[in-house]
Design a protein around this motif. Structure first.
Motif, PDB file in Angstrom:
ATOM      1  N   ASP A  38       0.829  -1.207   0.033  1.00 43.80           N
ATOM      2  CA  ASP A  38      -0.065  -0.097   0.123  1.00 43.80           C
ATOM      3  C   ASP A  38       0.921   1.224   0.062  1.00 43.80           C
ATOM      4  O   ASP A  38       0.232   2.162  -0.178  1.00 43.80           O
ATOM      5  CB  ASP A  38      -0.966   0.005   1.090  1.00 43.80           C
ATOM      6  CG  ASP A  38      -2.216  -1.055   0.985  1.00 43.80           C
ATOM      7  OD1 ASP A  38      -2.251  -1.364   0.065  1.00 43.80           O
ATOM      8  OD2 ASP A  38      -2.479  -1.285   2.295  1.00 43.80           O
ATOM      9  N   ALA A  40       3.477   4.192  -1.461  1.00 43.06           N
ATOM     10  CA  ALA A  40       3.741   4.649  -2.527  1.00 43.06           C
ATOM     11  C   ALA A  40       4.854   4.056  -3.422  1.00 43.06           C
ATOM     12  O   ALA A  40       5.869   3.320  -3.054  1.00 43.06           O
ATOM     13  CB  ALA A  40       4.280   6.173  -2.572  1.00 43.06           C
ATOM     14  N   GLN A  46       8.476   4.014 -10.606  1.00 41.24           N
ATOM     15  CA  GLN A  46       8.080   5.077 -11.001  1.00 41.24           C
ATOM     16  C   GLN A  46       8.825   5.330 -12.512  1.00 41.24           C
ATOM     17  O   GLN A  46       8.098   5.477 -13.465  1.00 41.24           O
ATOM     18  CB  GLN A  46       8.147   6.360 -10.205  1.00 41.24           C
ATOM     19  CG  GLN A  46       7.457   7.631 -10.785  1.00 41.24           C
ATOM     20  CD  GLN A  46       7.435   8.693  -9.733  1.00 41.24           C
ATOM     21  OE1 GLN A  46       8.204   8.686  -8.844  1.00 41.24           O
ATOM     22  NE2 GLN A  46       6.521   9.650 -10.058  1.00 41.24           N
ATOM     23  N   ASP A  61       0.123   6.949 -14.398  1.00 37.43           N
ATOM     24  CA  ASP A  61      -0.412   7.054 -13.104  1.00 37.43           C
ATOM     25  C   ASP A  61       0.536   7.175 -12.037  1.00 37.43           C
ATOM     26  O   ASP A  61       1.001   6.309 -11.672  1.00 37.43           O
ATOM     27  CB  ASP A  61      -1.650   6.033 -12.913  1.00 37.43           C
ATOM     28  CG  ASP A  61      -2.495   6.648 -11.695  1.00 37.43           C
ATOM     29  OD1 ASP A  61      -1.923   7.619 -10.930  1.00 37.43           O
ATOM     30  OD2 ASP A  61      -3.455   5.863 -11.209  1.00 37.43           O
ATOM     31  N   GLU A  62       0.861   8.682 -11.742  1.00 37.41           N
ATOM     32  CA  GLU A  62       1.957   8.390 -10.775  1.00 37.41           C
ATOM     33  C   GLU A  62       1.677   8.464  -9.102  1.00 37.41           C
ATOM     34  O   GLU A  62       2.062   8.485  -8.272  1.00 37.41           O
ATOM     35  CB  GLU A  62       2.692   9.938 -10.767  1.00 37.41           C
ATOM     36  CG  GLU A  62       1.710  11.091 -10.542  1.00 37.41           C
ATOM     37  CD  GLU A  62       2.374  12.379 -10.647  1.00 37.41           C
ATOM     38  OE1 GLU A  62       1.790  13.330  -9.982  1.00 37.41           O
ATOM     39  OE2 GLU A  62       3.266  12.602 -11.628  1.00 37.41           O
ATOM     40  N   THR A  63       0.263   8.083  -9.106  1.00 35.54           N
ATOM     41  CA  THR A  63      -0.372   7.736  -7.724  1.00 35.54           C
ATOM     42  C   THR A  63      -0.516   6.406  -7.435  1.00 35.54           C
ATOM     43  O   THR A  63      -1.069   6.202  -6.217  1.00 35.54           O
ATOM     44  CB  THR A  63      -1.787   8.564  -7.629  1.00 35.54           C
ATOM     45  OG1 THR A  63      -2.769   7.767  -8.628  1.00 35.54           O
ATOM     46  CG2 THR A  63      -1.961   9.987  -7.868  1.00 35.54           C
ATOM     47  N   LEU A  64       0.138   5.490  -8.283  1.00 32.76           N
ATOM     48  CA  LEU A  64      -0.137   4.084  -8.045  1.00 32.76           C
ATOM     49  C   LEU A  64       0.608   3.685  -6.602  1.00 32.76           C
ATOM     50  O   LEU A  64       1.809   4.116  -6.433  1.00 32.76           O
ATOM     51  CB  LEU A  64       0.412   3.228  -9.071  1.00 32.76           C
ATOM     52  CG  LEU A  64      -0.481   3.478 -10.277  1.00 32.76           C
ATOM     53  CD1 LEU A  64       0.479   2.401 -11.350  1.00 32.76           C
ATOM     54  CD2 LEU A  64      -1.869   2.746 -10.178  1.00 32.76           C
ATOM     55  N   SER A  65       0.052   2.466  -6.032  1.00 34.17           N
ATOM     56  CA  SER A  65       0.870   2.005  -4.873  1.00 34.17           C
ATOM     57  C   SER A  65       1.960   1.166  -5.370  1.00 34.17           C
ATOM     58  O   SER A  65       1.942   0.856  -6.740  1.00 34.17           O
ATOM     59  CB  SER A  65      -0.054   1.176  -3.838  1.00 34.17           C
ATOM     60  OG  SER A  65      -0.542   0.207  -4.468  1.00 34.17           O
ATOM     61  N   GLU A  68       0.165  -1.922  -7.058  1.00 34.60           N
ATOM     62  CA  GLU A  68      -0.645  -1.662  -8.172  1.00 34.60           C
ATOM     63  C   GLU A  68       0.665  -1.239  -9.167  1.00 34.60           C
ATOM     64  O   GLU A  68       0.386  -1.537 -10.430  1.00 34.60           O
ATOM     65  CB  GLU A  68      -1.357  -0.163  -7.980  1.00 34.60           C
ATOM     66  CG  GLU A  68      -2.617  -0.528  -6.995  1.00 34.60           C
ATOM     67  CD  GLU A  68      -3.260   1.008  -6.452  1.00 34.60           C
ATOM     68  OE1 GLU A  68      -4.433   0.665  -6.125  1.00 34.60           O
ATOM     69  OE2 GLU A  68      -2.395   2.009  -6.569  1.00 34.60           O
TER      70      GLU A  68
END
Length: 85
Positions: A38, A40, A46, A61-65, A68
């Motif tokens: 969960d 970052a 990244q 999507d730079e917000t993925l865990s 993910e």
């Protein structure tokens, strides 16, 4: 002696799956089971995900865990053929 080594070698082969991974090994674990999944995504994830997204012509999507991002990397590797053996 040679027979013993051969038997040990045969046993080791029987402990690997179709991908050459050791059965029961924790070296390959489902991202859904990661204790830190969960958090970052890492900088390395990244960067690689950005590269794969660009090559695949897909949105990054730079917000993925972490978990993910790992799954998305797998998807994009299959789409681009990059990083696959």
């Amino acid at each position: 002696m040679a027979d013993i080594n051969k038997n040990e070698s045969d046993e080791a082969k029987n402990l690997t799956d179709e991908n050459g991974q050791i059965q029961g090994s924790n070296t390959v674990k489902d991202p859904d089971e990661w204790t830190t999944g969960d958090e970052a995504m890492t900088g390395a994830q990244q960067s690689y995900l950005k590269t794969l997204s660009d090559e695949a012509g897909e949105e990054f999507d730079e917000t993925l865990s972490k978990a993910e991002a790992s799954k998305r990397i797998d998807e994009l590797q299959h789409k681009t053929g990059r990083g696959l053996k």
